[in-house]
Design an enzyme around this catalytic site. Structure first.
Site, PDB file in Angstrom:
ATOM      1  N   ALA A 186       0.869  -1.172   0.000  1.00  0.00           N
ATOM      2  CA  ALA A 186       0.000   0.000   0.000  1.00  0.00           C
ATOM      3  C   ALA A 186       0.907   1.223   0.000  1.00  0.00           C
ATOM      4  O   ALA A 186       2.071   1.139   0.416  1.00  0.00           O
ATOM      5  CB  ALA A 186      -0.879  -0.020   1.239  1.00  0.00           C
ATOM      6  N   GLY A 235       0.866  -4.869   1.077  1.00  0.00           N
ATOM      7  CA  GLY A 235      -0.369  -4.944   0.301  1.00  0.00           C
ATOM      8  C   GLY A 235      -0.175  -5.642  -1.040  1.00  0.00           C
ATOM      9  O   GLY A 235      -1.125  -6.200  -1.592  1.00  0.00           O
ATOM     10  N   GLU A 255      -0.529  -9.195  -0.242  1.00  0.00           N
ATOM     11  CA  GLU A 255      -1.952  -9.411   0.090  1.00  0.00           C
ATOM     12  C   GLU A 255      -2.815  -9.423  -1.169  1.00  0.00           C
ATOM     13  O   GLU A 255      -3.742 -10.216  -1.297  1.00  0.00           O
ATOM     14  CB  GLU A 255      -2.415  -8.325   1.069  1.00  0.00           C
ATOM     15  CG  GLU A 255      -1.742  -8.471   2.426  1.00  0.00           C
ATOM     16  CD  GLU A 255      -1.975  -7.278   3.341  1.00  0.00           C
ATOM     17  OE1 GLU A 255      -1.632  -6.139   2.926  1.00  0.00           O
ATOM     18  OE2 GLU A 255      -2.501  -7.461   4.438  1.00  0.00           O
ATOM     19  N   GLU A 261       5.246  -4.901   7.104  1.00  0.00           N
ATOM     20  CA  GLU A 261       4.581  -3.811   7.819  1.00  0.00           C
ATOM     21  C   GLU A 261       5.152  -3.569   9.206  1.00  0.00           C
ATOM     22  O   GLU A 261       5.156  -2.448   9.703  1.00  0.00           O
ATOM     23  CB  GLU A 261       3.070  -4.095   7.941  1.00  0.00           C
ATOM     24  CG  GLU A 261       2.298  -3.960   6.643  1.00  0.00           C
ATOM     25  CD  GLU A 261       2.256  -5.231   5.812  1.00  0.00           C
ATOM     26  OE1 GLU A 261       3.031  -6.176   6.111  1.00  0.00           O
ATOM     27  OE2 GLU A 261       1.457  -5.287   4.861  1.00  0.00           O
TER      28      GLU A 261
HETATM   29  N1  CAA Z   1       4.681   3.200  -0.728  1.00  0.00           N
HETATM   30  C1  CAA Z   1       5.074   4.362  -1.289  1.00  0.00           C
HETATM   31  N2  CAA Z   1       6.208   4.483  -1.995  1.00  0.00           N
HETATM   32  C2  CAA Z   1       6.968   3.385  -2.155  1.00  0.00           C
HETATM   33  C3  CAA Z   1       6.611   2.139  -1.595  1.00  0.00           C
HETATM   34  C4  CAA Z   1       5.404   2.076  -0.864  1.00  0.00           C
HETATM   35  N3  CAA Z   1       4.945   0.922  -0.320  1.00  0.00           N
HETATM   36  N4  CAA Z   1       7.567   1.239  -1.921  1.00  0.00           N
HETATM   37  C5  CAA Z   1       8.484   1.894  -2.653  1.00  0.00           C
HETATM   38  N5  CAA Z   1       8.123   3.186  -2.798  1.00  0.00           N
HETATM   39  C6  CAA Z   1       8.816   4.236  -3.538  1.00  0.00           C
HETATM   40  C7  CAA Z   1      10.045   4.693  -2.766  1.00  0.00           C
HETATM   41  O1  CAA Z   1       9.679   5.640  -1.767  1.00  0.00           O
HETATM   42  C8  CAA Z   1      10.879   5.269  -3.882  1.00  0.00           C
HETATM   43  O2  CAA Z   1      10.354   6.542  -4.196  1.00  0.00           O
HETATM   44  P1  CAA Z   1      11.378   7.803  -4.422  1.00  0.00           P
HETATM   45  O3  CAA Z   1      12.134   7.414  -5.667  1.00  0.00           O
HETATM   46  O4  CAA Z   1      10.432   8.947  -4.616  1.00  0.00           O
HETATM   47  O5  CAA Z   1      12.255   7.874  -3.207  1.00  0.00           O
HETATM   48  C9  CAA Z   1      10.566   4.363  -5.077  1.00  0.00           C
HETATM   49  O6  CAA Z   1       9.342   3.713  -4.757  1.00  0.00           O
HETATM   50  C10 CAA Z   1      11.621   3.298  -5.292  1.00  0.00           C
HETATM   51  O7  CAA Z   1      11.800   2.613  -4.052  1.00  0.00           O
HETATM   52  P2  CAA Z   1      13.236   2.458  -3.325  1.00  0.00           P
HETATM   53  O8  CAA Z   1      14.133   3.578  -3.697  1.00  0.00           O
HETATM   54  O9  CAA Z   1      12.970   2.221  -1.863  1.00  0.00           O
HETATM   55  O10 CAA Z   1      13.736   1.109  -4.056  1.00  0.00           O
HETATM   56  P3  CAA Z   1      14.738   0.023  -3.473  1.00  0.00           P
HETATM   57  O11 CAA Z   1      15.056  -0.871  -4.624  1.00  0.00           O
HETATM   58  O12 CAA Z   1      15.867   0.662  -2.737  1.00  0.00           O
HETATM   59  O13 CAA Z   1      13.889  -0.800  -2.386  1.00  0.00           O
HETATM   60  C11 CAA Z   1      11.939  -1.923  -1.560  1.00  0.00           C
HETATM   61  C12 CAA Z   1      12.791  -1.543  -2.784  1.00  0.00           C
HETATM   62  C13 CAA Z   1      12.750  -2.899  -0.659  1.00  0.00           C
HETATM   63  C14 CAA Z   1      10.689  -2.617  -2.062  1.00  0.00           C
HETATM   64  C15 CAA Z   1      11.601  -0.642  -0.745  1.00  0.00           C
HETATM   65  O14 CAA Z   1      11.049   0.312  -1.625  1.00  0.00           O
HETATM   66  C16 CAA Z   1      10.615  -0.852   0.362  1.00  0.00           C
HETATM   67  O15 CAA Z   1      10.971  -1.346   1.417  1.00  0.00           O
HETATM   68  N6  CAA Z   1       9.330  -0.476   0.147  1.00  0.00           N
HETATM   69  C17 CAA Z   1       8.296  -0.519   1.142  1.00  0.00           C
HETATM   70  C18 CAA Z   1       7.792  -1.928   1.361  1.00  0.00           C
HETATM   71  C19 CAA Z   1       6.740  -1.920   2.443  1.00  0.00           C
HETATM   72  O16 CAA Z   1       6.996  -1.588   3.580  1.00  0.00           O
HETATM   73  N7  CAA Z   1       5.493  -2.321   2.089  1.00  0.00           N
HETATM   74  C20 CAA Z   1       4.387  -2.346   3.004  1.00  0.00           C
HETATM   75  C21 CAA Z   1       3.586  -1.070   2.904  1.00  0.00           C
HETATM   76  S1  CAA Z   1       2.326  -0.906   4.142  1.00  0.00           S
HETATM   77  C22 CAA Z   1       1.071  -1.936   3.604  1.00  0.00           C
HETATM   78  O17 CAA Z   1       1.131  -2.502   2.549  1.00  0.00           O
HETATM   79  C23 CAA Z   1      -0.106  -2.036   4.539  1.00  0.00           C
HETATM   80  C24 CAA Z   1      -1.121  -3.042   4.145  1.00  0.00           C
HETATM   81  O18 CAA Z   1      -1.154  -4.125   4.687  1.00  0.00           O
HETATM   82  C25 CAA Z   1      -2.137  -2.752   3.201  1.00  0.00           C
END
Ligand code: CAA
Length: 285
Positions: A93, A136, A139, A159
């Site tokens: 998400a 998400g 999910e 998360e």
């Molecule tokens: N939400 C918003 N933006 C996101 C995102 C997310 N879930 N995942 C990645 N992005 C964005 C980053 O912020 C980044 O944007 P900028 O270029 O503007 O900085 C862009 O996508 C590229 O990401 P990274 O630079 O972080 O890429 P990476 O290769 O270094 O890492 C990754 C990849 C390990 C997937 C890392 O992006 C990450 O950890 N993402 C978040 C994963 C996460 O925590 N997901 C759970 C979200 S909460 C949820 O989903 C709740 C639910 O149950 C519904």
């Protein structure tokens, strides 16, 4: 909260009308964050927010819901493939959209109403996953009926690293799919698993080379689309009944806990830390 006692309207962002294009004999419908290819008797719905690794914001999920409503009505579509791109199915998400939200705002936002369209889609829907399927994203893949994974796919519920828990069914569906001890480890550590582990755990149907994952999902969708449509629909409903039993109660419980965490200081810290690209400092509050 409003004082008039009315139920708040669910926030379902409606997409503008998609643009239709004809390419190599196939019809493509272009939404802002989504591309739908009609390759009858199947359709491929492709999440397309590559700069954000297909993070699932309300607009994108509103478009998914709108596209699925159209595909449900189209009698020529027998099965659907839901995919992202090679780097990411979806990285979760959209954290930026949730970072400043409190518990009551999340409750009223009711953002998961659009996700319900995937869960309740009556035709078979197959996730074709390459790269990240996190939070998400994992999910959403699990809401589909089957999952074909590329060998580069990774599945996880990270998360906990944001000070929250899965909110779109992860604690329930992952546990159903892989069993308690594996789900506990994945959800409590936030560590993702590789495609081969996902296969061993029973989370995915099969793992294929990256250049084949979409083709394999389409092949499976076409095979199913060739069967008797009413029997397919009722077979899907019947399998879901075997699986859904106590799922709804579990989903409701998870959703309330997910919202509750938006009242915690740790959630604010976890999401700010992600956006600021630093390590969170937890307070336990
Ligand atoms: N939400 C918003 N933006 C996101 C995102 C997310 N879930 N995942 C990645 N992005 C964005 C980053 O912020 C980044 O944007 P900028 O270029 O503007 O900085 C862009 O996508 C590229 O990401 P990274 O630079 O972080 O890429 P990476 O290769 O270094 O890492 C990754 C990849 C390990 C997937 C890392 O992006 C990450 O950890 N993402 C978040 C994963 C996460 O925590 N997901 C759970 C979200 S909460 C949820 O989903 C709740 C639910 O149950 C519904």
């Amino acid at each position: 909260m409003g004082s008039c006692g009315r139920q708040p309207a669910a926030r379902l962002e409606m997409a503008s009308e998609p643009e239709a294009r004809l390419r190599k004999g196939a019809i493509f419908l272009e939404y802002k964050n989504l591309l739908v290819e009609l390759d009858l008797p199947i359709a491929v719905v492709r999440l397309s927010r590559p700069k954000a690794l297909n993070a699932l914001n309300s607009e994108l999920m509103g478009e998914v819901s709108q596209a699925l409503a159209e595909l449900e009505k189209n009698p020529e579509v027998g099965a659907v493939v839901l995919t992202g791109d090679e780097r990411a199915f979806a990285a979760g998400a959209d954290i930026k959209e949730m970072a400043s939200a409190g518990a009551v705002e999340m409750l009223l936002r009711n953002q998961f109403v659009a996700w319900e369209s995937v869960r309740s889609f009556p035709k078979p829907i197959i996730a074709a996953v390459s790269g990240y399927a996190l939070g998400g994203g994992c999910e959403l893949a699990m809401m589909c009926d089957m999952i074909i994974a590329s060998e580069t796919a990774q599945f996880g519920q990270p998360e906990i690293n944001l000070g929250i828990i899965p909110g779109a069914g992860g604690t329930q569906r992952l546990t159903h799919a892989v069993g308690k001890v594996r789900a506990m480890e994945m959800i409590l550590t936030g560590r993702p698993i590789k495609a081969t582990e996902a296969l061993e755990y029973g989370l995915v149907n099969r793992v294929v080379p990256v250049e084949l994952y979409l083709e394999e999902a389409k092949r499976l969708a076409r095979e199913i689309a060739g069967k008797a449509p009413v029997a397919v629909r009722l077979a899907k409903e019947s399998v879901m009944r075997a699986y859904d039993g106590s799922l709804q109660q579990g989903l409701d419980f998870e959703r309330k806990n997910f919202y509750l965490l938006f009242a915690s200081e740790d959630k604010a810290e976890g999401m700010s830390a992600f956006i600021d690209k630093r390590k969170p400092a937890w307070k336990g509050k």
